[in-house]
Write an enzyme that holds these catalytic residues in place. Structure first.
Site, mmCIF file in Angstrom:
data_model
loop_
_atom_site.group_PDB
_atom_site.id
_atom_site.type_symbol
_atom_site.label_atom_id
_atom_site.label_comp_id
_atom_site.label_asym_id
_atom_site.label_seq_id
_atom_site.Cartn_x
_atom_site.Cartn_y
_atom_site.Cartn_z
ATOM 1 N N LYS A 28 1.220 -1.106 -0.372
ATOM 2 C CA LYS A 28 0.161 -0.607 -0.163
ATOM 3 C C LYS A 28 0.964 1.094 0.048
ATOM 4 O O LYS A 28 0.401 1.959 -0.498
ATOM 5 C CB LYS A 28 -0.401 -0.440 1.166
ATOM 6 C CG LYS A 28 -2.207 1.526 1.351
ATOM 7 C CD LYS A 28 -3.295 0.760 1.758
ATOM 8 C CE LYS A 28 -3.131 0.486 3.563
ATOM 9 N NZ LYS A 28 -2.375 2.029 4.107
ATOM 10 N N GLY A 101 -5.129 7.957 5.278
ATOM 11 C CA GLY A 101 -4.007 9.139 6.124
ATOM 12 C C GLY A 101 -3.093 8.987 5.573
ATOM 13 O O GLY A 101 -2.623 10.039 4.989
ATOM 14 N N ASP A 327 1.738 -1.009 12.426
ATOM 15 C CA ASP A 327 0.705 -1.536 11.897
ATOM 16 C C ASP A 327 -0.278 -2.394 11.993
ATOM 17 O O ASP A 327 -0.777 -3.293 11.792
ATOM 18 C CB ASP A 327 0.218 -1.360 10.186
ATOM 19 C CG ASP A 327 0.472 0.365 9.398
ATOM 20 O OD1 ASP A 327 -0.236 1.408 10.283
ATOM 21 O OD2 ASP A 327 0.554 0.374 8.533
HETATM 22 C C1 S3P Z 1 2.567 4.288 6.183
HETATM 23 C C2 S3P Z 1 3.025 4.993 7.338
HETATM 24 C C3 S3P Z 1 2.423 5.195 9.868
HETATM 25 C C4 S3P Z 1 1.591 3.581 8.388
HETATM 26 C C5 S3P Z 1 0.243 3.769 6.795
HETATM 27 C C6 S3P Z 1 1.546 3.769 6.354
HETATM 28 C C7 S3P Z 1 3.291 5.162 4.674
HETATM 29 O O1 S3P Z 1 1.845 5.806 9.275
HETATM 30 O O2 S3P Z 1 0.973 3.460 9.635
HETATM 31 O O3 S3P Z 1 -0.284 2.817 7.140
HETATM 32 O O4 S3P Z 1 2.800 4.753 3.849
HETATM 33 O O5 S3P Z 1 3.603 6.582 4.881
HETATM 34 P P1 S3P Z 1 2.387 7.173 9.625
HETATM 35 O O6 S3P Z 1 3.848 7.597 9.378
HETATM 36 O O7 S3P Z 1 1.767 7.924 10.373
HETATM 37 O O8 S3P Z 1 3.026 6.724 11.398
#
Ligand code: S3P
Length: 448
Positions: A28, A101, A327
């Site tokens: 992802k 997010g 995660d």
């Molecule tokens: C991600 C970073 C992580 C992770 C998210 C994917 C990314 O979040 O939890 O599922 O692709 O940069 P955070 O950067 O908020 O820790």
């Protein structure tokens, strides 16, 4: 609560002997970055193995709305014809990033140094999550933001007319924040310097280098200092997205707790900034081996083989490993329930601001299934009950969180009574083939 249309209640029933090969979808994090970086160079980037989950499809829509031309062949190859650094067009509609997010924070960063405005929204989960962690550093570049109170979406970002490069220390361990700053730095003249105290996933750094940006990382005892030179001419790439270790976690953990199981999960990236769960499981005594270890596209890759592991022991997970498995704590807590003794997880307060408060969501469901869980703001612990020792029999809330829903579905494979989730629809954000894939291994997961 649902933000994904009609809720899909699902249940998981005691299963034995999971067998076969689990081909999990594309990563992802790398999928989002492939589309965004592809959109930021002139010319054609091709992507194979892209995760076609809702989160990533929302990012593709957003990049189209900002001027990139993105197409998909019938065989699943994607083509991105980008607009170049600083070339984004102003979207004429609100950008809806759904549950993601990563999507919204990276896109905000990417457009914050272009002279356009964009309004972002998301589902009920995303609209609760903190955005000040990205809007604070983006303001240093000269971007302005207006959102709801508490720095929540919906939010409008007005990109800087004359961006200035930034020196920024990321205050929370977050690859999303680090990446938002780096993407903003692409269109700021001069050097943008980002410091992080804890190493978080480094896909942005690796991919920016791959796309031809001038970027370097200095590693000291205390921190990592990343220096990016702005206004590069990014060169389109041909990207093969590796399979997602965070998705591999589900069939791996299911096999470990389900009697008679032997599952192969091929081609999993073991980038040290992502592989913390597998290290932890091996320390607990899991029968988890790495076969055919190799390098692909500059990343360590292996085929994972997970077999039923009746003798796992609870451990104290080192807090400095948290970022590399952030995660995976929900599904680790499920495995911990079937180990002997306590598993202690510290340094994990970031879990409280994910798609849901993941400590609260898992603790509530596990307790309802007969497991003792204790928690504080920055830690939680699970008392293992051994294989056969967890009762189940509860309906657990998924809180619009794909990883919570999948974790409870893994739990129910090894409990005495079935485990139900109120809504499995969020699983489609990251792992749209979850039910089919788990079913093909012999897992009894049903839509109720
Ligand atoms: C991600 C970073 C992580 C992770 C998210 C994917 C990314 O979040 O939890 O599922 O692709 O940069 P955070 O950067 O908020 O820790």
């Amino acid at each position: 609560m649902s933000g994904h249309g009609t809720p899909i209640p699902m249940s998981s029933h005691a299963s034995k002997g999971l067998k076969g090969q689990a081909d999990v979808p594309g990563d992802k994090s790398i999928s989002h970055r492939s589309l965004i970086l592809g959109a930021m160079c002139v010319g054609e980037t091709t992507i194979t193995g892209l995760l076609e989950g809702e989160d990533v499809l929302d990012t593709a829509k957003a990049m189209r709305a900002m001027g990139a031309d993105i197409t998909r062949d019938e065989d699943g190859t994607w083509h991105v014809y980008g607009v170049g650094v600083g070339g984004f067009a102003e979207p004429d509609q609100v950008i809806d990033c759904g549950n993601s997010g990563t999507g919204v924070r990276l896109i905000m960063g990417a457009m914050a140094t272009s002279p356009i405005a964009a309004t972002f929204t998301g589902d009920a989960s995303l609209n609760k999550r903190p955005m000040a962690r990205v809007t604070d550093p983006l303001a240093l570049f000269g971007a302005q933001t207006v959102g709801r109170s508490g720095g929540r979406l919906p939010m409008t970002v007005i990109g800087a007319q004359d961006p200035i490069p930034v020196r920024y220390e990321v205050p929370v361990p977050s690859a999303q924040v680090k990446s938002a700053v780096l993407l903003a730095g692409l269109n700021a003249p001069g050097q943008t310097i980002v410091t992080e105290r804890e190493a978080t996933r480094d896909h942005s750094e690796r991919m920016l280098a791959g796309f031809g940006a001038e970027i370097s990382t200095e590693v000291t005892n205390e921190c990592r200092i990343i220096t990016l030179t702005g206004r590069p001419e990014l060169k389109p790439q041909s990207i093969a997205v590796p399979r997602d270790p965070s998705s591999a976690a589900f069939p791996v953990c299911a096999a470990l707790i389900t009697e008679g199981s032997d599952v192969l999960v091929p081609n999993i990236g073991l980038n040290p900034t992502r592989a913390g769960l597998f290290t932890t499981l091996r320390e607990m005594g899991a029968d988890l081996t790495y076969e055919n270890e190799r390098e692909e596209g500059g990343e360590p890759v292996a085929d994972l083989r997970a077999r039923f592991s009746p003798d796992m022991k609870g451990i104290e997970v080192p807090p400095d490993r948290a970022a590399s498995m952030i995660d995976e704590y929900p599904v680790l807590s499920v495995v911990a329930a079937f180990a002997e003794g306590q598993t202690m997880m510290r340094g994990v307060k970031e879990l409280r601001v994910k798609e849901s408060d993941r400590i609260d969501a898992m603790a509530t469901g596990l307790r309802a299934c007969g497991v003792t869980v204790e928690e504080g703001e920055d830690w939680w612990s699970v008392e293992g009950r051994g294989i056969g020792g967890v009762q189940g029999g509860a309906t657990c809330a998924s809180h619009l969180d794909h990883r919570i829903a999948m974790s409870f579905m893994v739990l129910g494979l090894a409990t005495t009574k079935p485990v139900t989730v109120d809504d499995g629809s969020p699983i489609a954000t990251s792992f749209p083939i979850f039910e089919d894939l788990m079913g093909s291994l012999g897992a009894d997961i049903r839509r109720d």
